[in-house]
Design an enzyme around this catalytic site. Structure first.
Site: not given
Lengths: 275, 333, 383
Positions: C125, C127, C132, C243, C268, C279, C338, C363, C366
């Protein structure tokens, strides 16, 4: 048509299970189950026979209700029928009892089966005893740790490597073979197969009563061994701990034990910094 | 009335002699157990041209040898041996039968146990006996570092298979003598339903993990196949071989013939490196004869770390890379 | 309301996970770095029905329900999002419109090949001027004899570099309706079908994303999907379905990232104890787990509604919106957990971080998803 029975087992997917202090048993319910890898190879071996000739495959398992999962998985791979033996009375059976029960199922559900396949050993108990003991119960010729099997008519030819001896053996069906982990890499089940295994195929669920097994007959033909206690093995060696950054730990280790290592490998590993 | 002579039998698995000498190890253990209950140790040898083994088992501690020598028994035949052992045991009622957990033993023992309608525990890592003659069989219990004490309380004989390398053999003493009963082959021996088409000693690789003096063993703590493959380099530097734990073999990082542990190859290295291995009993039970163990694991509390002579708390792959780098700098002939 | 997975879903998950761990895990980092489309693994996936997940059995598919299909995409994406993308785009926006809108002869011609994966599908779709704003599409399809002549350029086509069949959204204006659009089934072997260079993207790098150029490309009239002017209808229905697939993909990425973070946090050690005992790290882990659980339930709910045959567009948008936002958040936290190692390519988490980011964009961004959801809510009658 060749009638094949494959005995499979659901084993925990983890290497270590938590221990229930109170009952003195393993918390198997905490682990996700999977088809024992050697049993999966036995299913694959059966499927490869079915690929080449007209055959019907029945998969059998003894376990709690959740063991149905491995039967469905075998059906998805291409087996035709599943049988689950499920009864509280059978909980905690040793291989002696398990082989007795499996034999009763086979005599009832597939009395004229031509070939019985089992995995050589399970990843949880690893005794490798059920297959051989089942052969005794059924009074059929058998071979364990088979790498390769061929059927021609009613003659079964198997190849195996055992204790550094290469053996090719022949026997007449009905016979029992346990499949090793060497070959028979199992195929993946397709999603169409998995879907069909739940939509089209039914699984027979039998309890002890349906097999004519009573508490008395289980006592007479069942478990011979008893677990007296379970304990944690004690650490054996007084050990030296080395910590720190990897490069430093390596240096410390090699400096401390260089004589021992050098003696074994026949080369000096003295640090060039040392005199 | 004279009390029945107690006996502990050891099945003579001799074709595996050159690899494992497990029969000799079991005779040695049987001697220990026999002392407690005043039993005689009896080795059963079945085959053809078996004088060598009769001498060996006598020299290594057997009090009595039951021997059946016949050309038809030249190659191992599980069915024939089952019939013969079943009859012998039926006639003489041993208290205990010990069988080496070789490939042959692991198939033969359970079938014999079924025929004798008795219990069997496999791959025992220890054996004890009470003064009443109850054999306490210590075997791994699924769950890593748990061991189970197993007994066959109601049935006889009590049977156990034991992994090669679990016990130490008594040094040979060719001055020893034993009562040797040379028994005839029974006349009505049924034909074996299993026909031997081919039977030959497999060509062995000269350098196998079983004879390696240095073994570099890796577990899941190596992280991935690429990291695991680096163990090859360390093994080469040290003139050794690579071993693997079962999860690693199942993950496809190593071939099945690299498997070290209960169900894998029996090893007796002078130095064993254990990279990223937690120490599940199925693995550590196969390390009995390793002389010097160096364990590397992120977790200093891992069982394998406690079993080692030297424990290095570090990421296995990281330490491996550093070790290779440093050894390359240091090694000279 | 059934919340626990049934046995079938459990086995399907195990099967897909086992395949992903065995076949994709060893190569996922490398194919991302080198931008390699793993053809031999794709070949293995064909026989296992990865390309015909919801296609009926009679056309060679697995006829799975929507939750099962989402689980498959999730498990593949948990290990290798780029291949998960290939699978979800093929099934979700190429096969699906054919299933729903094609006539019998089109189905018989294309479905078996698509389901068998012999033919890889794409849907296009987007382009340069129509992201959107789907209405601003400029690709045209002009009737000439028994063909429609296609002219235009589609960009950012997922599977573009390897697709054999692409569903192309083009303007077929009529005197009455200047902005009428339609969808065509276009085969890559038609003359005038050209592929552009593969895009060099931040993430999903093993997926062959490219532009597609159409220069006087003749498309037989029997390849018109549905009716002339059905473009919007098919487009919207297809995006609704797509979706769900992207939400599943995002969920898989989040799951994989969280698992890696939890494993790392346990191992670790800093200040003489595992960082998992801190915590702050525990808060992060709690947030990740809760968000993923909520995302999962939202996704499966949308699947359920779809399978019940009810309109599922709003729920699909909610699932896509939420799952993609969770993927971004979770992968960000996972990378943070990490520490410095998370920033290095020696660990997988940075790939998850890069892969997750686009799930909030393609797709339907948001922002568009919020528009869809708001419209649905605002159009509901007042109680």
């Amino acid at each position: 048509m060749l009638n094949i029975v494959v005995c499979i087992k659901q084993v925990p997917m983890v290497n270590e299970l938590p221990w229930d202090e109170k009952t003195g048993t393993l918390r198997r319910d905490l682990a996700t189950g999977m088809m024992n890898p050697a049993c999966k190879r036995a299913v694959e071996a059966a499927l490869q026979i079915k690929d080449k000739q007209n055959a019907s495959i029945t998969v059998i398992t003894m376990g709690p209700p959740v063991a149905e999962e491995v039967l469905r998985e075998a059906l998805a791979m291409g087996a035709d029928r599943g049988v689950l033996i499920c009864d509280r009375m059978l909980k905690g059976s040793d291989t002696y009892a398990t082989s007795f029960v499996l034999a009763e199922v086979i005599k009832k559900e597939s009395p004229d089966c031509d070939l019985i396949l089992c995995g050589a050993y399970t990843s949880d108990s690893e005794t490798a005893q059920v297959g051989p003991q089942l052969a005794e119960e059924l009074s059929v010729p058998a071979a364990a740790y088979v790498e390769n099997l061929d059927i021609s008519g009613r003659t079964l030819r198997v190849r195996r490597l055992v204790d550094h001896f290469r053996e090719t053996l022949e026997m007449e069906c009905p016979a029992l073979v346990t499949i090793s982990m060497e070959r028979y890499e199992p195929r993946y089940a397709s999603f169409a197969g998995l879907n069909r295994a739940f939509v089209e195929r039914d699984i027979a669920v039998l309890n002890a009563d349906a097999l004519g097994i009573t508490a008395a007959s289980l006592e007479a033909r069942g478990s011979r061994t008893k677990v007296r206690r379970v304990f944690i093995r004690k650490a054996q060696k007084g050990n030296v701990m080395i910590t720190g950054a990897a490069a430093n730990a390596v240096g410390e280790f090699l400096d401390k034990y260089q004589r021992k290592i050098s003696a074994v490998i026949g080369k000096s590993i003295e640090s060039k910094n040392q005199t | 009335m004279k009390e029945r002579q107690k006996s502990i039998w050891v099945f003579g698995d001799y074709r595996n002699y050159y690899q494992n000498r497990v029969t000799l190890q079991l005779i040695s253990k049987a001697v220990d157990l026999a002392r407690v209950i005043a039993a005689e140790v009896c080795a059963v040898v079945v085959g053809h041209d078996i004088e060598e083994w009769i001498m060996e088992y006598t020299a290594h501690g057997a009090d009595r040898i039951l021997a059946i020598d016949h050309p038809s028994l030249t190659s191992y035949s599980t069915e024939h041996y089952l019939v013969l052992m079943e009859r012998l045991a039926g006639e003489r009622n041993p208290d205990i039968i010990l069988i080496g957990a070789t490939d042959f033993g692991r198939e033969f023992a359970p079938r014999l146990a079924k025929r004798l309608k008795t219990g069997l525990s496999a791959d025992c890592v220890g054996l004890d006996i009470t003064s009443e003659g109850l054999l306490v069989q210590i075997a791994p219990s699924f769950g890593g570092n748990m061991l189970a004490e197993i007994v066959t309380d109601k049935h006889r004989p009590q049977m156990a298979t034991v992994r090669p390398g679990t016990f130490k053999e008594i040094p040979h003493n060719y001055e020893r003598t034993a009562i040797v009963e040379r028994l005839p082959l029974p006349a009505n021996l049924p034909v074996s339903r299993v026909r031997v088409v081919e039977y030959e000693r497999a060509a062995q690789k000269g350098h196998t993990i079983e004879n390696a003096t240095v073994i570099v063993c890796g577990g899941r703590g190596m992280g991935n196949k690429k990291n695991f493959k680096k163990l090859d380099e360390l093994a080469r530097l040290l003139g050794g071989d690579v071993g693997a734990t079962r999860p690693v073999v199942y993950a496809g990082w190593a071939e099945h013939d690299a498997l070290v542990g209960q169900a894998g190859k029996h090893i007796k290295p002078k130095i064993l490196f254990s990279f990223g291995i937690s120490g599940a009993i199925q693995h550590t039970a196969g390390l009995g004869e390793a002389n010097f163990i160096v364990a590397i694991n992120k977790n200093p509390q891992a069982t394998m770390m406690k079993m080692a002579d030297v424990a290095i708390a570090a990421d296995a792959s990281d330490l491996l890379n550093n070790l290779i780098k440093e050894l390359k700098k240091r090694i000279r002939d | 309301m059934q919340f626990d997975p049934c046995m079938k879903h459990k086995l399907i998950r195990n099967s897909a996970r086992n395949f992903a761990e065995t076949e994709l895990a060893p190569i996922a980092a490398e194919i991302d770095q080198q931008r390699i489309f793993p053809r031999n693994v794709i070949a293995k996936m064909r026989e296992l029905n990865y390309f015909g997940l919801q296609v009926p059995q009679e056309y060679g598919g697995a006829a799975l329900d929507s939750i099962s299909s989402a689980i498959v995409v999730e498990e593949i994406s948990r290990v290798c999002a780029a291949v998960g993308l290939c699978v979800t785009v093929h099934n979700g926006v190429a096969v699906y419109p054919v299933l729903r809108f094609a006539n019998t002869s089109q189905k018989e011609k294309y479905l078996p090949q698509l389901a068998a994966g012999k033919v890889i599908g794409a849907f296009s779709l987007t382009e340069a001027n129509a992201g959107s704003d789907a209405g601003s599409v400029e690709t045209t399809a002009v009737k000439n004899g028994t063909n429609y002549i296609l002219n235009g350029t589609k960009i950012f086509v997922t599977n573009g570099g390897v697709c054999d069949v692409a569903l192309i959204f083009a303007l077929t204006s009529s005197p009455v309706n200047k902005l009428q659009s339609s969808v065509f089934i276009v085969e890559s072997k038609f003359p005038g079908f050209l592929r552009g260079e593969l895009e060099d993207l931040c993430g999903m790098r093993a997926n062959p994303v490219s532009s597609l150029f159409f220069e006087d490309c003749p498309v037989p009239e029997e390849n018109l999907l549905g009716q002339l002017g059905d473009g919007m209808k098919i487009g919207l229905a297809t995006l609704d379905n797509g979706r769900i697939g992207v939400a599943a993909q995002a969920l898989g990425i989040a799951q994989g990232a969280m698992e890696a973070a939890v494993k790392y946090a346990k191992e670790r050690q800093q200040f003489k104890k595992p960082i998992a005992s801190q915590q702050t790290i525990q808060n992060y882990i709690a947030d990740m787990a809760t968000q993923i659980m909520a995302a999962r339930l939202l996704l499966y709910r949308a699947c359920d509604i779809k399978d019940a045959g009810a309109p599922f567009g709003c729920e699909a948008s909610m699932a896509k919106l939420y799952c993609s936002s969770v993927a971004s958040k979770v992968t960000g936290l996972a990378l943070q957990i990490h520490g410095g190692y998370g920033y290095s390519k020696e660990y997988d988490v940075e790939r998850y971080f890069r892969d997750a980011r686009v799930t909030e964009i393609y797709e339907g961004t948001s922002e568009i998803q919020r528009m869809v959801i708001a419209r649905a809510i605002l159009s509901q009658p007042m109680m």
